[in-house]
Design an enzyme around this catalytic site. Structure first.
Site, PDB file in Angstrom:
ATOM      1  N   SER A 194      23.675 -29.332 -17.321  1.00 54.50           N
ATOM      2  CA  SER A 194      22.670 -28.629 -16.541  1.00 54.50           C
ATOM      3  C   SER A 194      21.350 -29.412 -16.527  1.00 54.50           C
ATOM      4  O   SER A 194      21.328 -30.555 -16.081  1.00 54.50           O
ATOM      5  CB  SER A 194      22.500 -27.201 -17.087  1.00 54.50           C
ATOM      6  OG  SER A 194      21.774 -26.413 -16.195  1.00 54.50           O
ATOM      7  N   ASP A 419      31.113 -24.567  -9.598  1.00 50.10           N
ATOM      8  CA  ASP A 419      29.733 -24.276  -9.992  1.00 50.10           C
ATOM      9  C   ASP A 419      28.825 -24.406  -8.785  1.00 50.10           C
ATOM     10  O   ASP A 419      28.966 -25.337  -7.984  1.00 50.10           O
ATOM     11  CB  ASP A 419      29.293 -25.272 -11.076  1.00 50.10           C
ATOM     12  CG  ASP A 419      27.827 -25.130 -11.458  1.00 50.10           C
ATOM     13  OD1 ASP A 419      27.305 -23.998 -11.404  1.00 50.10           O
ATOM     14  OD2 ASP A 419      27.220 -26.153 -11.817  1.00 50.10           O
ATOM     15  N   HIS A 475      29.998 -23.984 -14.307  1.00 50.48           N
ATOM     16  CA  HIS A 475      28.880 -24.708 -14.894  1.00 50.48           C
ATOM     17  C   HIS A 475      29.156 -25.086 -16.340  1.00 50.48           C
ATOM     18  O   HIS A 475      28.782 -26.163 -16.794  1.00 50.48           O
ATOM     19  CB  HIS A 475      27.638 -23.819 -14.814  1.00 50.48           C
ATOM     20  CG  HIS A 475      26.337 -24.530 -15.005  1.00 50.48           C
ATOM     21  ND1 HIS A 475      25.881 -25.500 -14.142  1.00 50.48           N
ATOM     22  CD2 HIS A 475      25.379 -24.400 -15.960  1.00 50.48           C
ATOM     23  CE1 HIS A 475      24.703 -25.931 -14.551  1.00 50.48           C
ATOM     24  NE2 HIS A 475      24.375 -25.286 -15.659  1.00 50.48           N
TER      25      HIS A 475
END
Length: 498
Positions: A194, A419, A475
């Protein structure tokens, strides 16, 4: 339909760049002062940091693990949890892991993704992770920056920025190797996910210039590599996954695209901005799970805000459309609300952090992990850190090209392919934009499930960098596809073909 229109990330139109040798970063006086704080040569693993008995385990671990705080500058105290490899720790690499945010805790990666112990829904018990990454490496989980998780600063000042975080993470890494000198010569990998897409390359700039650290490579999962590419690609992702409908897609092309190229990121056309707000409403605020399109939204479809006891629960994805004018004003207005002066807890949308929050805030667990009273109550993400964080980099091209220019580091960029927070298409475009020589054309990669080969996703390999997708993962790739993620990680660490 205009499907031939493209955003950023098409084929390279320029020759492969020659990257100049990076200049050394200026010496930092603080580092000299810190050198005296660690143990002298010959001392090993601080016994006061070893975790002797961890609550919630059915049986205590056969491998050693340590928890404590690392000094990072004059005031920052960053919490770490280090788990030795389950076999041959002295001969295994050291892998640093950072979660993103900015302002979210790496204990999420530890307890819910690829750590050796997975927290259970009761918030009390742990079970062993069959696909723990410390089966092939020594794993160092660091809570960064100060103010995140159990990390804190003596002066209680938590405003920070990309460059300060990179430097403090470097100082923490140096402090770790002073405490664990027996690992100082091991191969070192820097990994994260991320907003780790910013944390890891900027940290690597420091580490690659330190000959005492044996950096071998970096891996970034579902990382934020470029705001512009991430924003542009998300619109394509959303349309081709059936979210936008033909009329909105047609309007977006009409108002945001010209001469075969689309700019959904910062288009000055007001009609484009209005249509983008419609798109954002569907993707971010309708109740879809932005971290995994095909997963349910934990807790049901949320409103824009909700209350839970004395807490206002909100979120900031930290990556998509953060600078769109309408979106920005919405977030700023939220911060100015009187309730924001009360306690605020920032939970990622459609996720449930109750179990790790209960577990880590247990007095018995805090004691076992050597968490001092001055360390804060653990939360998955820090509202205070996120709100005051200054994002200084809009893209990571320069950092990646420095690493690639050295011709000695291996890089893996991987993405779960469902994601939406940091979508696979954007990171694929980003890697393509680095204009490296293709070594292996895009192809499926396989892993073994129950004795049968299955497609794990797709991989494209360049000189010293690979882009890889994990099929059916969101994710948090190891949470959604633990065996595929473990296979990918193991092959990367061991330098085996994907």
């Amino acid at each position: 339909m205009g499907g031939g229109l493209r955003g950023l990330g098409g084929p390279c139109a320029r020759p492969q760049p020659r990257v100049p040798v990076p200049q050394m970063l200026p010496a930092v006086p603080v580092l000299c002062a810190l050198l005296a704080l660690g143990p002298g040569p010959g001392l090993a693993a601080p016994p006061e940091h070893e975790v002797r008995a961890l609550p919630g385990l059915p049986k205590q671990a056969a491998f050693r693990h340590f928890s404590g705080h690392l000094r990072a500058g004059p005031t920052a105290r960053l919490h770490y949890w280090f788990v030795e490899a389950q076999s041959d720790p002295r001969g295994s690499p050291v892998v640093l892991w950072l979660n993103g945010g900015p302002g979210c805790s790496s204990m999420e990666g530890f307890l819910k993704e690829h750590g050796p112990f997975l927290v259970q829904p009761d918030g009390v018990s742990l079970k062993y992770n069959e696909y723990a990454w410390n089966k092939v490496a020594n794993m160092l989980y660091l809570e960064s920056p100060a103010g995140v998780g159990f990390s804190y600063s003596d002066d209680k000042k938590y405003a920070t920025n990309d460059t300060e975080v990179a430097h403090n993470n470097y100082l923490a890494l140096k402090e770790f190797f002073r405490l664990f000198p027996e690992y100082s010569k091991n191969d070192l990998f820097l990994t994260g996910e991320s907003y780790g897409g910013v944390y890891i390359p900027t940290l690597a700039e420091w580490v690659m210039q330190d000959p005492s650290l044996n950096l071998k490579g970096i891996a970034v999962g579902n990382g934020l590599s470029s705001y512009e590419i991430n924003d542009n690609s998300l619109v394509y992702f959303a349309y081709y996954h059936g979210l936008l409908g033909t009329q909105l897609w047609k309007d977006l092309q009409t108002f945001c695209c010209s001469q075969g190229k689309c700019n959904f990121h910062d288009n000055s056309n007001l009609n484009c901005t209005l249509k983008m707000e419609e798109m954002i409403q569907i993707v971010e605020e309708s109740g879809l799970n932005i971290y995994n399109l095909y997963a349910p939204c934990a807790g049901g479809v949320p409103g824009s805000m909700r209350y839970e006891g004395d807490y206002l629960i909100t979120h900031d994805l930290g990556n998509s459309f953060i600078r769109m004018p309408l979106k920005f004003s919405w977030r700023q207005n939220l911060f100015r609300m009187p309730v924001a002066r009360k306690k605020v807890r920032m939970d990622p949308p459609c996720t449930n952090s109750t179990a790790p929050t209960m577990y880590l805030n247990s007095p018995e667990v805090r004691k076992a992990l050597h968490i001092p009273p001055e360390a804060p109550e653990w939360q998955v993400c820090s509202f205070e850190v996120n709100r005051s964080y200054k994002r200084l980099y809009m893209q990571m091209n320069e950092q990646y090209l420095k690493l690639l220019g050295a011709m000695k580091y291996r890089i893996l960029v991987y993405n779960g392919d469902v994601d939406m927070a940091c979508n696979f298409l954007g990171d694929e475009w980003f890697v393509d934009s680095l204009c490296q020589k293709v070594q292996v054309a895009r192809r499926p990669w396989l892993y073994t499930v129950g004795g049968e080969n299955q497609i794990g996703g797709f991989v494209k390999e360049f000189t010293n960098i690979a882009f890889l997708t994990v099929k059916g993962a969101g994710h948090m790739v190891p949470t959604d596809q633990p065996l595929a993620a473990f296979t990918m990680f193991s092959r990367f660490i061991k330098n085996e073909p994907f």
